[in-house]
Write an enzyme that holds these catalytic residues in place. Structure first.
Site, PDB file in Angstrom:
ATOM      1  N   CYS A 135       3.977  -8.933  -3.139  1.00  0.00           N
ATOM      2  CA  CYS A 135       5.402  -8.717  -3.412  1.00  0.00           C
ATOM      3  C   CYS A 135       6.098  -8.104  -2.202  1.00  0.00           C
ATOM      4  CB  CYS A 135       5.569  -7.844  -4.651  1.00  0.00           C
ATOM      5  SG  CYS A 135       4.612  -6.319  -4.648  1.00  0.00           S
ATOM      6  N   TYR A 136       5.554  -7.015  -1.672  1.00  0.00           N
ATOM      7  CA  TYR A 136       6.175  -6.411  -0.485  1.00  0.00           C
ATOM      8  C   TYR A 136       6.177  -7.383   0.697  1.00  0.00           C
ATOM      9  CZ  TYR A 136       6.153  -1.662  -2.571  1.00  0.00           C
ATOM     10  OH  TYR A 136       6.370  -0.556  -3.344  1.00  0.00           O
TER      11      TYR A 136
END
Lengths: 349, 349, 349, 349
Positions: free
Chosen positions: D153-154
Site C-alpha cells: 500500500c505505501y
C-alpha cells in the site's frame, strides 16, 4: 444509448445529490443529462466535489424549467424543505416525472406540515398527487405514477422496523417509543456549530427532543397501517460519524411472542424484497453493516420479563434514507426491477 | 505530608485505574503509595501508559494483602467482576478501607448477581456490609463507613436522571424505558473485535439488548426509591467515541407537568450538590459538556401531546461513572468535602 | 485573595480563550476578573460553552481599554491575526502586562509578516518590544518583562524538536524538512467546509503546502539559533481529531550520531524543564500522550543508513501550543515557578 | 456464465479479502467460486462479516490445493507475510494463476527480504518468476503472465508519486524523503493495543521510523527507474481513520521547475491511465477524494524558495493499495481492460 431514461438532478451540490450521482453512474437504464444547482450554476460540479474529478465533468445548470424539460424525462429534486413545494409543481406541469427527496410532499395535511416544518405547505392538489414511496411497503402504489415523495431518513428506518408488527397487531401502537440516532451527514453540507468537527467529534447529543419534523410523517404512516390514529414519542440524537441511522424502538406486546416469532413475521412480510435483511436471533444490527448500500437490517428482542419488544433497525441515511430509495422509486415508477443500479455491496470496514 | 491518607490502587493498568491516578495526583489530602497490578507487577506503570512518564515513576506492586496493609489506609479496587468478590473481603479483614469499582458488591441478592453476571457471588456477609455509593442520593449512608461499592457507569447516569421523578411520584415506574449509549472506553483495555478501531469507527450499534448486567442494579435502586418492585427495559449502545455516556429515559407522567416543573424539582433535589447540573428549558445535554469531569448534566422534555417525559442525562463514564465518583465516595467516607480533588473543569473541545 | 494577579482574557469565546480559563481556574496566584469578547459582549460565556455552566458565571465584557485597566493587571489576547496588532499597543500604553497569543508580534520584520500573513504589520516599536516566549529556550528573556508574544502551535512543536540539534551543530540546517500534522481545533471555532464534520471525519489532507504563515516564525528562530539564515520546507496536514500536533522533522547529520547521542543531548538541553519529555530509544511519541496537558514529548531515530536523523515531537496544540505556554509565560513574567497552575496530567484514554 | 474466470480468494476473512469480494461481485468476467480461510474453514463468511449477509452465502473452504485447483482458474492470496511464500509455489505448481497480495514476492533479493521482514524468504525460483504489478508503471510486464506480486500500500502511493519525476531526472533521488500516513485498516483485523479504539481514536502517532518493511520495496523500484541505487528516508504514521494513505514526498529539484511543469509531466506520464488523477495547481489531495475507489490522486508544490518539490499522493489503502490493484492486475493478466469491475465512484462524504 438513446433508449435510456434521461435524468436531471436538482440539488446536485448537496450530499443527497452527489450520492444520487454515485449510484446513477452505474445504472444501466439511466443517463444523467443535467446536474443542477441554484447556487453554483455555471461552475463545474467537481470543483466543489473533487472526488468526482474526471468522473463527472459536467457544468452545473441553473434551475430552468424549460432547460430541464428539454434535457430530461425524470427529475430528482434533492432540494431543501420549502424549495421543493414551489419547484415540483412546475416540473410536474412541464410533464416531467419527479422523485422529490424533501419533506414538502410527505404529509397530506398542509396544516400539520406547517406546524412541524414552520413553512408554508405546498398546494393541496400536489400534496394529494404525491405517492409516498416507502418502497418495501407501498411499492405497489408507486408503479407507473409520475410523482413520488421519497420518505425521510428517520421515517424509513423507523417504519420498516415497526410496520409488520403494527399491521399484525402484535404491538400496542399507543406505547411506541422511538429512540433514533443519526450520523452527521443527515444535517447536510450547510455550515454551523452543530456540524463543526471540533464540537461534534468525541461528542454524542440529543436534539429536537419531541420536536423533530419527521414525527408526523412517522405517525401518519403508522396510523394508516394501524387503522386508527397513532401518537408516538420520537427522539433524535447525533452520533460522531458521517453516515448511518440506528433506530431503537420499544413497544408493549399484545400477547406473548418470542424473538423467533418476530423474525418469522418480518421475514414473511419482506419476502422477496432484497434490501431488507432480518438479523438472526441474539444479534443486533450495526450501522456499518449497511454503509454505502441500500440495505435496511432489522433485529429483535422480545422480552418476556417486561412484556416489551425492542426492535432495532439500521440504514445508511444517504442511501436507503435518501438517494438509494429515490432510485428504487424511480425503478418502480418505470416498471423496472427495484434493485436496478442499486447492487453495491456495503463497504466494510 | 504524614497526615495524608495513604491510598493504594489495585487494577492500576486499567482505564479506571489510570483515571483514579489522574485525579488523585491533584488531591490535597491523599498520597498514592502503591499502584498494583496482578498482570504487570514489577514493571513500571508508565511503561504501558507513556502519558504518565516522569509523572508517575512507581513500579507496579503485585496483589499482596500484607504489602498493601503496610503501605495503605484505603484501597481502590478497580478490578474485574469476579475478582473483587474474592479480593475485597481479604482487604476488609486486613482492616483496610475499600472503595470497590467492580459490580461484585452492588447487588444485595447473590442469586440475582449470579443470574446476570454469570459469576459466583461474593459472600453474603460482605454483600450486606457494602454501602452503595451513589453519592448525590445516598451520600449520607457513605459517611464514615469503611466499605463502599461504587455504582456502575450506566446506573449512575440513569439513576441520577430518574430518582427525583420516581421519588416525587411524577412518573409511573412501570413505564420506564432506558436507552443508553456509551463510548468505547467503557469496555476497558482488553482486546477484541468490539473495540477494534476499524470495526467501531464510523459505526454505531446496539449490544446486550435486554441482557446488560447493569439492569438489576438500576431496578433494585429504583425499587428502593419507589417503595415497590420496578422492572425496566434497558438497552445499551456503543458510540464511536472514547468517553461519555448519554441516557435517554422515557416514562409516562402521572398528571400534567411542564419542563419547568421538572427543572424545579430536580434543582431542589440536587441543591448543594455541585456535580449535578440541570440544563435550561429547551436544551439537552451533550457528553462533551462533561468530558474529563465529574459532572452529570440532566435535561427534560415533558410532552403534553403524548403524556410522557423524556429525561436525558450525560456523564463521563470514566469519571462520574467510575474513578471520579469513587474519589467522591472516599471523600465522604473520610468526612471531607465531597468535591476535594475533583475540581477539574471539563476539557472542551 | 487580594494579592492575586487580576487577569483578563480577550477572545474568551475562542478555543484558546476557554482553554486559558480551564487552566487559570486552578491557578493559585490568579483571579480571572474579566472575560472579554467583541462579538458576544453582554451575554454569558457559558451560553456558548455549556461545559462551563455553574463554573464560570461571568457575563462577557466588551473590548474597552478603560474597563480592562480597571479590572485587570495582565491581559491574555487570544485574538485573531490582524486584531492583536491594533489592540495590544493600547493595552500596553494603558500600563497592562500582555501575553499575546496571535501571530502579530512573533516576527520582528513587518515586511515578512505582511508577505506571509497578508495583513498590515503592527507598529515596529511594539514589534521590537515583544519578547518571543518559547519558554524552554528563551524563558530567561521573559522574566520580568511586560509583553510576551506567545509562539505559534506548529513553531512550538517544531522548534522544541530542532533547536538543541541545531545549536549543537549536529544537523545541517539547510536540509531541514518539517512535516507537520494538526488536529482540527487549530483552525478555531469559525465555520467552513474545512472544519465540517462530514468532510473531515475519515479524511486526511495536506493544506497550505509551502505557504503556511508559521514558516517565517520557524525560520527566524532557527536562524537566530544557527547564527545564519535558515530556510526550511514546511508542510501542514489536517488530522481527523480535535487536539494534537505531531511534527516529523528530517535533517542530514553532521557526523555519525546514535539515538542515544540525541537522547543525551536533548535531556541535557532540557534539564530541569518539566514540560519537555525525551522518549526512550526505539519509541516515538503519540499525540494522545500529551492530550490536555502542557507537555512536549520528543523522540529520535538517527539512521546511519541514510545519514539523516528523524525527530518526532508532539504537543497539545491548545495547551503547549497556545493557552498552556501563555500561562507558562505569565508565570515567568511574574517570577513564579513556570509550572504553576499547569500541573494537569494528560487525560488518557 | 461458463466462460467466466473462476476465482478463489485465500484469506477471505481479512480486510483485503472482503474488499476483493466487494469488487469482484460486480466484475462482469469473474465468478467467485471459493472463499478460503485457514482459520475459519467450515463456517459462513457472513458469520464474521454480517455486511455480506444474503450477499455472499458461501461456506469457507480450507486451504486445500486440490480443491482450489478443481474450483478455480486464478487465486488471490491475501495471506500474511510468511504464509504466501509457502503457499504460492504450490498454487503455481498446480497450474493456477496467482495474484499475491503479501510482501513475500515483492523483493527479488531474499536476503533483503529476510533483513526487513524477519522471515525466511521464498524460494528464489519463484521470486524470479514474480512480476511486480505496479499497474500504471509496469502494466505491460503483467500482460499474459501467470504470477503477479501485488505492490504494498505505501509503495503504491509513494511510487506513483515519485516515478515520473525520478525517470525524468527532475529530482535528485538521493534527497528523497517520504512521510507516509495511513488509516488503521492497513494493520488488518488482528487484535492489539495499536488498533484498540480507545487508544487510537483522537490520537496520531509515528511508528516503525526508519524500520518499515516497505522501505526496500520502494528503494528497489526507484533504483530500477533511476538506473542506480537509491536510498530513501521513509517514515510511517497512524491516522485515526479507517481507510486512506497520504504520502508527502520531498526532494531537491534538478533545475527550476514550476507546479505546472510537474502537472504536465505527470499528465503525460499517466496519459490514458484512468486511475491516476493529477490535481490542479494550488490544490492538494485529501484521502476522502478516493475513499472506496481505485484512484490515486497526486498534487505538487515546486518551491523556488527552497529548491525542493513537495509531492502529495493519496490512495485508499484497501483498494488501490491492495484489492483494487490486485483486480487491475488480474485484468491485465487476462488481457482485459484494466478498469473492468473497478468503476466504483469514491463514496463521499
Amino acid at each position: 444509448m438513446g433508449e435510456q431514461l434521461r435524468v436531471a438532478i436538482v440539488g446536485s451540490t448537496g450530499y443527497g445529490g452527489v450520492e444520487l450521482i454515485r449510484f446513477l453512474i452505474g445504472h444501466p437504464q439511466v443517463q444523467i443529462t443535467s446536474v443542477i444547482s441554484s447556487s453554483s450554476a455555471g461552475g463545474l460540479l467537481s470543483e466543489g466535489f473533487p472526488h468526482l474529478n474526471e468522473i463527472v465533468t459536467d457544468t452545473l445548470d441553473g434551475v430552468d424549467i424549460e432547460l430541464i424539460r428539454s434535457k430530461a424525462d425524470l427529475v430528482f429534486t434533492a432540494t431543501p424543505h420549502g424549495v421543493s413545494s414551489k419547484l415540483v409543481p412546475q416540473l410536474l406541469e412541464a410533464g416531467l416525472k419527479v422523485v422529490d427527496l424533501s419533506g414538502d410532499f410527505r404529509l397530506r395535511d398542509g396544516s400539520v406540515y406547517e406546524h412541524w416544518y414552520k413553512h408554508e405547505p405546498a398546494d393541496s392538489r400536489y400534496l394529494e398527487q404525491a405517492v409516498y414511496g416507502l418502497a418495501e411497503v407501498f411499492g405497489e402504489d408507486v408503479r407507473d405514477v409520475s410523482f413520488v415523495s421519497n420518505p425521510g431518513c428517520y421515517p424509513t428506518a423507523t417504519l420498516l422496523g415497526l410496520i409488520p408488527a403494527v399491521q399484525a397487531g402484535w404491538i400496542d401502537p399507543a406505547t411506541i417509543i422511538i429512540d433514533a440516532k443519526s450520523g452527521v451527514s443527515g444535517a447536510g453540507r450547510g455550515l454551523g456549530l452543530t456540524v463543526h468537527y471540533s464540537e461534534i467529534n468525541e461528542n454524542f447529543l440529543a436534539y429536537k427532543v419531541n420536536k423533530h419534523q419527521h414525527t408526523p410523517e412517522i405517525e401518519s404512516v403508522l396510523s394508516r397501517v394501524a387503522g386508527h390514529e397513532v401518537t408516538t414519542t420520537f427522539t433524535t440524537h447525533l452520533v460522531p460519524m458521517t453516515r448511518g441511522i440506528l433506530c431503537t424502538m420499544y413497544a408493549s406486546m399484545n400477547g406473548e411472542r418470542t424473538d423467533e416469532d418476530f423474525i418469522d413475521l418480518y421475514k414473511q412480510f419482506y419476502e422477496g424484497r432484497r434490501f431488507v435483511r432480518i438479523i438472526a436471533k441474539g444479534k443486533w444490527p450495526a450501522t456499518k453493516e449497511v454503509w454505502g448500500s441500500n440495505y435496511c437490517n432489522i433485529g429483535f428482542s422480545a422480552d418476556a420479563r417486561t412484556g416489551r419488544v425492542t426492535i432495532v433497525s439500521v440504514i445508511d441515511n444517504l442511501v436507503k434514507g435518501a438517494a438509494g430509495q429515490a432510485i428504487q422509486n424511480m425503478n418502480l415508477m418505470m416498471g423496472w426491477d427495484e434493485a436496478l443500479g442499486l447492487g453495491l455491496t456495503p463497504a466494510f470496514p
